[in-house]
Design a protein around this motif. Structure first.
Motif, PDB file in Angstrom:
ATOM      1  N   GLY A   4     -12.960 -20.649  17.527  1.00  0.00           N
ATOM      2  CA  GLY A   4     -13.327 -21.478  16.788  1.00  0.00           C
ATOM      3  C   GLY A   4     -14.573 -22.438  16.985  1.00  0.00           C
ATOM      4  N   ASN A   5     -15.252 -21.587  18.144  1.00  0.00           N
ATOM      5  CA  ASN A   5     -16.671 -22.486  18.617  1.00  0.00           C
ATOM      6  C   ASN A   5     -17.786 -21.748  18.031  1.00  0.00           C
ATOM      7  N   PHE A   6     -17.931 -20.847  17.074  1.00  0.00           N
ATOM      8  CA  PHE A   6     -19.190 -20.282  16.438  1.00  0.00           C
ATOM      9  C   PHE A   6     -19.431 -20.341  15.210  1.00  0.00           C
ATOM     10  N   GLY A   7     -19.992 -21.516  14.801  1.00  0.00           N
ATOM     11  CA  GLY A   7     -20.206 -21.805  13.290  1.00  0.00           C
ATOM     12  C   GLY A   7     -19.349 -22.334  12.544  1.00  0.00           C
ATOM     13  N   GLN A   8     -17.988 -22.353  13.155  1.00  0.00           N
ATOM     14  CA  GLN A   8     -17.022 -23.092  12.225  1.00  0.00           C
ATOM     15  C   GLN A   8     -16.815 -24.609  12.138  1.00  0.00           C
ATOM     16  N   VAL A   9     -16.796 -25.127  11.128  1.00  0.00           N
ATOM     17  CA  VAL A   9     -16.577 -26.527  11.115  1.00  0.00           C
ATOM     18  C   VAL A   9     -15.045 -27.101  11.660  1.00  0.00           C
ATOM     19  N   ILE A  10     -14.257 -26.407  10.974  1.00  0.00           N
ATOM     20  CA  ILE A  10     -12.770 -26.784  11.137  1.00  0.00           C
ATOM     21  C   ILE A  10     -12.140 -25.408  11.741  1.00  0.00           C
ATOM     22  N   ARG A  11     -11.610 -25.751  13.115  1.00  0.00           N
ATOM     23  CA  ARG A  11     -11.166 -24.491  13.786  1.00  0.00           C
ATOM     24  C   ARG A  11      -9.628 -23.988  12.933  1.00  0.00           C
ATOM     25  N   LYS A  12      -9.823 -22.743  12.589  1.00  0.00           N
ATOM     26  CA  LYS A  12      -8.738 -22.184  12.056  1.00  0.00           C
ATOM     27  C   LYS A  12      -8.325 -20.763  12.976  1.00  0.00           C
ATOM     28  N   ASN A  13      -6.957 -20.293  12.809  1.00  0.00           N
ATOM     29  CA  ASN A  13      -6.650 -19.373  13.755  1.00  0.00           C
ATOM     30  C   ASN A  13      -7.134 -17.510  13.060  1.00  0.00           C
ATOM     31  N   TYR A  14      -7.560 -17.043  13.755  1.00  0.00           N
ATOM     32  CA  TYR A  14      -7.790 -15.830  13.465  1.00  0.00           C
ATOM     33  C   TYR A  14      -6.612 -14.974  13.406  1.00  0.00           C
ATOM     34  N   PRO A  15      -6.392 -13.849  12.648  1.00  0.00           N
ATOM     35  CA  PRO A  15      -5.240 -12.921  12.607  1.00  0.00           C
ATOM     36  C   PRO A  15      -4.596 -12.485  13.999  1.00  0.00           C
TER      37      PRO A  15
END
Lengths: 415, 415
Positions: free
Chosen positions: B333-344
């Motif tokens: 979640g640390n590459f351009g995401q504003v709010i961290r979400k889970n990958y599948p």
């Protein structure tokens, strides 16, 4: 409803740690343009040896002499820097088998190296036992693995217990204790773990408590250290042998963003005097340890990139440099920051400018994430000038995706 | 005020691209545990060759045959993968001198390589001219530099103009056009740049327009392609020679997060048929190009890490793996995401589980940022099991801070 008082926009803390001569920033006694010529390329990171010494000296002058100072090398594992730090501090904290190798190569005394990490692998635990370093145990599995390694090798592991405290470090940039955590063992499970350590025949030495990092409020750090000490004292009652090592963590922050101020060390020093006096009665023979990474090295380092283009797009000016996100992820705002803010930045060869201009500084990557400064007022600059990102001595070089987009390697120098 | 309809929590798009046999994910025909044994270590990235072929075939079946398909290798520059892609697509887009070398090594035809990037260095421009590739010019400085290189070497540079459009790609994960940008030259400055290119004697070939990336809405992509075409047509009036190359960008997204659905290609295909027909009249001899990175390779790749510990902390379960943020920054979640979400994410050797459990999956690093899954329902898993992060074929390996904390290297395999 009127607000007659105009509020000034928050500014960066002054970056006075590097002198300026003839309009140029001076790093380790060398003017920046000459340093760039010596390095032979841009971009590069430069770390100032004299600032590392001064920071440790300031800490020694403020903290009681009985408190040991450890360097958490995850902040900056450059071998030459770790060599320098090993000669200045009392111990090195490592976070992997790879870091352990660098610390040993640097000449750090294995008795004063400690190894923490929530996912230590069997191979790493074997390395650590063979080296004779202190292992901060973080799970029941690690105790079982160390018992097995001890039986196989005849070397009993030296262990401390990393405790997940039952409180949080307030105002911390990054919380690492309190609530459910992958770090350490919950305080309430520690007595059971200590019994297990005793049964396994490991050499128990003490506790490691680490509540959080990047804290700029002395009173929060004081509170965390007091609570950590009380918790350790309580847990010591279940220990299989006397406490010889008590790592109260660190968490000392440095100012990165507008409106942030440098940490006041004095209240932390006074508090540690009190804790130290209490420890000499409560836990005789226990060494108190403060573990610092970023605070020791962060302000001593800069990142330097050269401007290769200057571009106007719809009334906005961009300085495009040969460095960016791939070398300095944190400065781009993509390493744990929720809202992107500018690091302190300057044009390092135009430190006493006649003319200033509001510009954005970007890197060469094909992504809008590659942003080093968003609309900052900097000295008016041209291609060839050197952009300096301050506060880059910690979590810079190794915390960045160096291979991204296949640009040339970045270098690191100690001066 | 009552809400009798219960709303289902959004879920991840099904990851049906990899078959499951005997409860195991199968990658390139090899069951996951056997693949891990073949690789010889965890963690690793694996890319499925057959899925790359299928994705290109699906695109060829939907897009008009006259449209050329380019691979933007910044998404994944692994040499073996670039070799595979070079044999499947019509051209390769590179973003640095380093990528240019990999593309040439892979056997890509230099006439079908294009080079874009907002901060191209003189050395890179020289490499590109010597290789004979198409250079997407992004500033007036580049034109001057290319003119100089042309005079010195006698090789006239082949150039296209990268245009910063006067519109944005709606619903785009990342906007790269519209407003002030470091990318390309503002549409309104292009006529002046074209005149400069003519005066400099460069070989002008066309335009490159790229409005944004990671878009999952077909109608937004259709709109951007229409607007890009209109803009190119308008700018072509100022061109020093006929248009031979028109790169309409890409921006096709893949579903990463709960609630996201796969892009519908059909409307994009129909629209490109229309544009293609118009172009054959308006711009005879111009090749239309669609440039895709993530969309071609993202879904074909997985990241695999092994569980090394399972830990309960205050009623929460953590699976601790040997891989994490240092290998897969985006999934943390640390590459351009504003709010961290889970990958599948799945437990790749327990794909048909009897028991499930809500857990967090973390890596071995001493930082709370090292989080691969935050409270996800996964197959009940134990140390030794393999955690799989889907949608990892693009912006994974090279977009991660590999050296962070000194852990062992990650590997990449093509299967």
């Amino acid at each position: 409803m009127n607000h007659p008082i105009t509020r000034m926009a928050p500014t960066h803390a002054p970056m006075g740690q590097f002198p300026v001569e003839n309009g140029e920033l001076v790093i380790g006694g060398i003017p920046l343009t000459r340093l760039a010529a010596r390095v032979g390329q841009t971009p590069f990171y430069a770390y100032d040896r004299s600032l590392l010494r001064r920071r440790v000296a300031d800490l020694r002058a403020t903290l009681p002499t009985s408190v040991k100072l450890h360097y958490a090398m995850k902040a900056n594992p450059m071998p030459a820097l770790v060599c320098q730090m090993a000669s200045l501090v009392d111990g090195i904290d490592v976070a992997s088998g790879g870091e352990l190798k660098v610390a040993l190569d640097a000449g750090a005394d294995p008795r004063e190296i400690s190894f923490a990490g929530p996912g230590k692998q069997t191979g790493e635990l074997r390395q650590a036992v063979a080296a004779g370093v202190l292992i901060n145990v973080e799970s029941f599995r690690e105790v079982a693995e160390l018992a097995k390694i001890g039986r196989e090798t005849g070397c009993p592991a030296r262990v401390a217990v990393r405790v997940n405290p039952d409180f949080e470090l307030k105002s911390s940039g990054m919380k690492m204790g309190g609530g459910p955590r992958q770090f350490g063992v919950d305080a309430e499970q520690v007595p059971e773990l200590l019994a297990e350590i005793g049964r396994a025949g490991l050499t128990f030495e003490g506790f490691h408590l680490f509540a959080g990092s990047q804290n700029l409020k002395a009173e929060s750090i004081v509170e965390a250290q007091c609570k950590s000490y009380e918790l350790a004292l309580r847990l010591a009652q279940s220990a299989p042998s006397p406490i010889r090592f008590l790592n109260l963590g660190g968490g000392f922050g440095i100012p990165y963003f507008p409106g942030e101020h440098r940490l006041s060390l004095a209240p932390i020093g006074s508090n540690l005097v009190t804790i130290s006096e209490r420890a000499s009665r409560d836990l005789p023979g226990a060494a108190l340890v403060i573990e610092l990474g970023r605070y020791l090295v962060g302000e001593a380092g800069i990142y330097v990139a050269r401007i290769i283009d200057r571009k106007h797009s719809r009334d906005h000016t961009f300085l495009i440099t040969d460095g960016g996100l791939h070398h300095h992820l944190s400065a781009s705002g993509n390493f744990g920051q929720v809202i992107r803010k500018n690091y302190p930045i300057a044009i390092g060869n135009r430190m006493t400018p006649e003319k200033k201009q509001t510009v954005s500084v970007v890197g060469p990557l094909c992504t809008p994430l590659d942003l080093l400064a968003d609309r900052m007022e900097l000295a008016a600059a041209e291609p060839g000038d050197l952009v300096v990102v301050f506060q880059s001595g910690a979590y810079g070089f190794t915390a960045s995706p160096m291979a991204f987009l296949g640009h040339p390697d970045c270098l690191e120098v100690m001066v």
